[in-house]
Design a protein around this motif. Structure first.
Motif, mmCIF file in Angstrom:
data_model
loop_
_atom_site.group_PDB
_atom_site.id
_atom_site.type_symbol
_atom_site.label_atom_id
_atom_site.label_comp_id
_atom_site.label_asym_id
_atom_site.label_seq_id
_atom_site.Cartn_x
_atom_site.Cartn_y
_atom_site.Cartn_z
ATOM 1 N N ALA A 38 27.647 28.439 44.154
ATOM 2 C CA ALA A 38 28.795 28.416 43.251
ATOM 3 C C ALA A 38 29.541 29.738 43.395
ATOM 4 O O ALA A 38 29.009 30.723 43.892
ATOM 5 C CB ALA A 38 28.340 28.204 41.812
ATOM 6 N N SER A 39 30.764 29.740 42.953
ATOM 7 C CA SER A 39 31.593 30.939 43.011
ATOM 8 C C SER A 39 31.554 31.643 41.660
ATOM 9 O O SER A 39 31.678 31.001 40.616
ATOM 10 C CB SER A 39 33.030 30.529 43.356
ATOM 11 N N VAL A 40 31.387 32.951 41.672
ATOM 12 C CA VAL A 40 31.392 33.742 40.447
ATOM 13 C C VAL A 40 32.289 34.955 40.674
ATOM 14 O O VAL A 40 32.223 35.598 41.715
ATOM 15 C CB VAL A 40 29.961 34.167 40.019
ATOM 16 N N PHE A 41 33.188 35.199 39.707
ATOM 17 C CA PHE A 41 34.095 36.339 39.860
ATOM 18 C C PHE A 41 34.578 36.806 38.491
ATOM 19 O O PHE A 41 34.458 36.100 37.496
ATOM 20 C CB PHE A 41 35.275 35.989 40.764
ATOM 21 N N LEU A 42 35.111 38.011 38.482
ATOM 22 C CA LEU A 42 35.737 38.572 37.291
ATOM 23 C C LEU A 42 37.236 38.430 37.476
ATOM 24 O O LEU A 42 37.804 38.991 38.421
ATOM 25 C CB LEU A 42 35.347 40.043 37.109
ATOM 26 N N SER A 43 37.876 37.658 36.589
ATOM 27 C CA SER A 43 39.318 37.475 36.740
ATOM 28 C C SER A 43 40.029 38.802 36.518
ATOM 29 O O SER A 43 39.526 39.692 35.835
ATOM 30 C CB SER A 43 39.835 36.406 35.776
ATOM 31 N N ASN A 44 41.180 38.937 37.117
ATOM 32 C CA ASN A 44 41.980 40.164 37.082
ATOM 33 C C ASN A 44 41.250 41.346 37.712
ATOM 34 O O ASN A 44 41.408 42.475 37.290
ATOM 35 C CB ASN A 44 42.407 40.509 35.654
ATOM 36 N N SER A 45 40.411 41.053 38.693
ATOM 37 C CA SER A 45 39.749 42.108 39.458
ATOM 38 C C SER A 45 39.493 41.576 40.862
ATOM 39 O O SER A 45 39.767 40.416 41.148
ATOM 40 C CB SER A 45 38.422 42.525 38.807
ATOM 41 N N LYS A 46 38.958 42.409 41.714
ATOM 42 C CA LYS A 46 38.616 41.996 43.074
ATOM 43 C C LYS A 46 37.115 41.814 43.229
ATOM 44 O O LYS A 46 36.602 41.792 44.332
ATOM 45 C CB LYS A 46 39.114 43.038 44.075
ATOM 46 N N VAL A 47 36.417 41.674 42.114
ATOM 47 C CA VAL A 47 34.967 41.576 42.123
ATOM 48 C C VAL A 47 34.565 40.106 42.055
ATOM 49 O O VAL A 47 34.974 39.387 41.149
ATOM 50 C CB VAL A 47 34.349 42.349 40.942
ATOM 51 N N GLY A 48 33.775 39.665 43.042
ATOM 52 C CA GLY A 48 33.300 38.289 43.062
ATOM 53 C C GLY A 48 32.164 38.135 44.043
ATOM 54 O O GLY A 48 31.890 39.029 44.843
#
Length: 163
Positions: A38-48
């Protein structure tokens, strides 16, 4: 005292720009099995990142602030969770994703027995692959009533329509 102030000044910028790590594990709400890829990320950032086979993930180099943690996977409802990062690594409690239900619009039922139709069997395989996907989770899914599906194949456009 003077040396102490000098040390404090040297380490203050490092503390202000510290990079935080967020870790967690994601499972299915129905059977508590780990969800992989699955995809996991922090919105409004470049971290995923992607979830590993055991359902775990690590987000590195996170800066202090407030984020929307987003986890998405085919076959599951997307998850949004507010995260507040304030200088320390974060170990979240296990997250459970809900299965996504897809509803079909119109189903037409025809009575009678069908003779063995090899094209139809091929169409069902294509439909299943395209409708459910090709992930590990999709492999665990099964269409319970494929006999009610009807297919129209247009050779000129190479398109199949299923109802």
């Amino acid at each position: 005292m003077r040396n102490f102030l000098l040390l404090l000044l040297l380490f203050t910028p490092a503390a202000l720009f510290a990079q935080i790590t967020i870790t967690d594990k994601v499972v299915s709400v129905t059977d508590k099995k780990p969800i992989a890829n699955a995809s996991v990320f922090l919105s409004n950032s470049k971290v995923g990142n992607m979830l590993l086979k055991d359902g775990s993930f690590t987000l590195s180099n996170v800066k202090n602030g407030q984020y929307d943690l987003v986890i998405t996977c085919i076959g599951f409802e997307p998850l949004h969770q507010n995260i507040f990062v304030r200088g320390n690594d974060i170990q979240l409690p296990t997250i459970a994703l809900k299965n996504k239900t897809s509803l079909l619009g119109k189903v037409k039922i025809n009575g009678g027995k069908r003779k063995r139709d090899y094209k139809r069997e091929r169409y069902i395989r294509i439909f299943t692959r395209e409708f459910l996907g090709r992930t590990k989770n999709a492999a665990e899914c099964k269409i319970l009533n494929p006999d009610v599906l009807q297919f129209e194949y247009d050779e000129s456009t190479d398109r199949m329509h299923a109802t």
